[in-house]
Design an enzyme around this catalytic site. Structure first.
Site, PDB file in Angstrom:
ATOM      1  N   GLU A   1     -18.319   6.518  -1.042  1.00 27.83           N
ATOM      2  CA  GLU A   1     -17.142   7.347  -1.320  1.00 27.83           C
ATOM      3  C   GLU A   1     -17.402   8.201  -2.555  1.00 27.83           C
ATOM      4  O   GLU A   1     -17.220   9.401  -2.555  1.00 27.83           O
ATOM      5  CB  GLU A   1     -15.941   6.434  -1.538  1.00 27.83           C
TER       6      GLU A   1
ATOM      7  N   ASP B   1       0.327  11.483  -2.203  1.00 25.67           N
ATOM      8  CA  ASP B   1      -0.635  12.540  -1.867  1.00 25.67           C
ATOM      9  C   ASP B   1      -1.809  11.967  -1.066  1.00 25.67           C
ATOM     10  O   ASP B   1      -1.823  10.782  -0.725  1.00 25.67           O
ATOM     11  CB  ASP B   1      -1.108  13.263  -3.146  1.00 25.67           C
TER      12      ASP B   1
ATOM     13  N   GLU C   1      -3.263   8.911  -2.244  1.00 32.43           N
ATOM     14  CA  GLU C   1      -2.352   7.763  -2.241  1.00 32.43           C
ATOM     15  C   GLU C   1      -1.742   7.532  -3.629  1.00 32.43           C
ATOM     16  O   GLU C   1      -1.584   6.396  -4.075  1.00 32.43           O
ATOM     17  CB  GLU C   1      -3.078   6.516  -1.728  1.00 32.43           C
TER      18      GLU C   1
ATOM     19  N   TRP D   1       0.843  -1.195   0.000  1.00 37.68           N
ATOM     20  CA  TRP D   1       0.000   0.000   0.000  1.00 37.68           C
ATOM     21  C   TRP D   1       0.880   1.248   0.000  1.00 37.68           C
ATOM     22  O   TRP D   1       1.932   1.257   0.630  1.00 37.68           O
ATOM     23  CB  TRP D   1      -0.889  -0.013   1.258  1.00 37.68           C
TER      24      TRP D   1
HETATM   25  C1  BGC Z   1      -8.486   7.669  -0.605  1.00 37.83           C
HETATM   26  C2  BGC Z   1      -7.857   8.197   0.674  1.00 37.83           C
HETATM   27  C3  BGC Z   1      -8.628   7.701   1.884  1.00 37.83           C
HETATM   28  C4  BGC Z   1      -8.801   6.186   1.845  1.00 37.83           C
HETATM   29  C5  BGC Z   1      -9.729   5.689   2.942  1.00 37.83           C
HETATM   30  C6  BGC Z   1      -8.574   6.162  -0.533  1.00 37.83           C
HETATM   31  O1  BGC Z   1      -9.178   5.690  -1.698  1.00 37.83           O
HETATM   32  O2  BGC Z   1      -7.731   8.041  -1.720  1.00 37.83           O
HETATM   33  O3  BGC Z   1      -7.870   9.599   0.677  1.00 37.83           O
HETATM   34  O4  BGC Z   1      -7.972   8.088   3.056  1.00 37.83           O
HETATM   35  O5  BGC Z   1      -9.355   5.806   0.606  1.00 37.83           O
HETATM   36  O6  BGC Z   1     -10.957   6.343   2.907  1.00 37.83           O
END
Ligand code: BGC
Length: 360
Positions: free
Chosen positions: A311, A158, A161, A107
């Site tokens: 999300e 960033d 990720e 990760w």
């Molecule tokens: C996002 C992150 C987030 C994580 C958990 C990822 O897909 O890019 O910003 O912290 O999911 O929600």
């Protein structure tokens, strides 16, 4: 039950016994607790008066950091000698709910913004409860501040990720906000680092008037909203911020929701609930109540039958060809995403407050 109450219920029901908030209970790779997500969730819990929930998260977060004091000191020492960080020299961005590094998954764990966000959230916890922060939390906060001070100028992944070879504007904003917060609750003196951060942001992360995702890019990223809200590196009406918001509206908002950045292809690059709330938060703080209401209405229109906020939703996709493969691999977008619910709570709290004020 309205979405406000439902959001509180979902966050409380999913908070682990340890105090950690999993990013999402129903998505295999999101059963971990991220400092970024968790710090916003704790802030939302403080805003709605659920201080015990935020206290438990901060307790968990401080314990995880204090257990890694040696790692942090090693990273700071290496940075002082300009040495690269290797394998285990850094804090991971997410942990199991028991506070361990996630094993077996490759990760993009080297991220700095979440720790700045945590310092900011700690200060907000103190402000909202009026209770001085626990000595052990302050020890952890000092370790984190040292870590961020040593490493901010180096590239990291960033907040999405991605893009590990760059120094990210949003990450710098979160670090700036975190160090200002640490000064406020600890009396620490970060003026030199803050001045260097501000100078870097003003001289290297602006192009054609607006801020950019990272130096060298000419695109905006919705996370640039963090420069003003909540990290207050610049004022809401700073010319660069106004241009940035105009660019976000023009390039990242094809429908009602907000995209992360123009070339995002994760799940086809859909519209993110938490980012739409983030824009509404900016509007609310700026007194643009009509715009805020439109954004909040859009978020409320995307709540699932179970009262969950995902999300993202697959609308106005940046790259429709990428959506099918992602969905085949992982199923639907993570839902409920606790960070989405937290951002909704922040907006709805501010919106209710503003409408009460105008009624009086
Ligand atoms: C996002 C992150 C987030 C994580 C958990 C990822 O897909 O890019 O910003 O912290 O999911 O929600």
């Amino acid at each position: 039950m309205d979405l406000y109450d439902r959001s509180i219920e979902i966050i409380l029901a999913n908070q682990a016994h340890s105090g950690a908030y999993p990013a999402s209970p129903n998505f295999p790779t999101y059963r971990y607790s991220w400092y970024r997500d968790g710090s916003y969730i704790a802030y939302a819990m403080d805003l709605v008066g659920e201080h015990d929930s935020s206290r438990r998260f901060h307790q968990w977060a401080a314990t995880v950091v204090n257990a890694r004091a040696d790692t942090i000191r090693r990273a700071v020492a290496k940075a002082a000698h300009n040495e690269p960080l290797t394998g285990s020299d850094f804090l991971h961005t997410r942990y199991t709910i028991d506070g361990n590094e996630a094993s077996g998954e490759n990760w993009p764990d080297y991220q700095l913004d979440g720790f700045g966000t945590w310092l900011w959230s700690l200060n907000e916890h103190q402000r909202h409860t009026g209770i001085e922060l626990d000595a052990k939390w302050r020890t952890a906060a000092t370790l984190v501040a040292d870590y961020l001070t040593a490493l901010w100028a180096r590239p990291s992944y960033d907040c999405w990720e991605e893009f590990p070879d760059n120094v990210h504007t949003h990450t710098l904003a979160a670090i700036h906000g975190g160090l200002v917060a640490h000064q406020a609750f600890d009396g620490a003196d970060h003026r030199m680092t803050l001045a260097a951060l501000s100078e870097f942001i003003e001289t290297k992360t602006r192009m054609n008037g607006h801020y950019v995702k990272f130096p060298g890019s000419d695109a905006v990223d919705a996370s640039l909203l963090g420069l003003a809200i909540p990290y207050r590196v610049v004022d809401l009406d700073h010319p660069g911020m106004l241009d940035t918001v105009a660019q976000i509206e023009a390039t990242l908002r094809k429908g009602g929701g907000v995209h992360r950045y123009p070339t995002d292809t994760f799940y086809g690059g859909g519209e993110w609930l938490l980012l739409t709330c983030w824009l509404a938060w900016y509007y609310l703080e700026s007194g643009a109540y009509g715009e805020a209401q439109t954004a909040i209405d859009w978020v409320e229109a995307h709540v699932t039958a179970e009262g969950h906020l995902p999300e993202q939703v697959p609308e106005n996709l940046n790259d429709p060809a990428c959506y099918g493969p992602w969905r085949e691999r992982w199923g639907d977008s993570a839902s409920p995403l606790l960070w989405s619910h937290a951002m909704y709570l922040v907006c709805e709290t501010l919106r209710r407050h503003a409408s009460k004020q105008s009624a009086n």
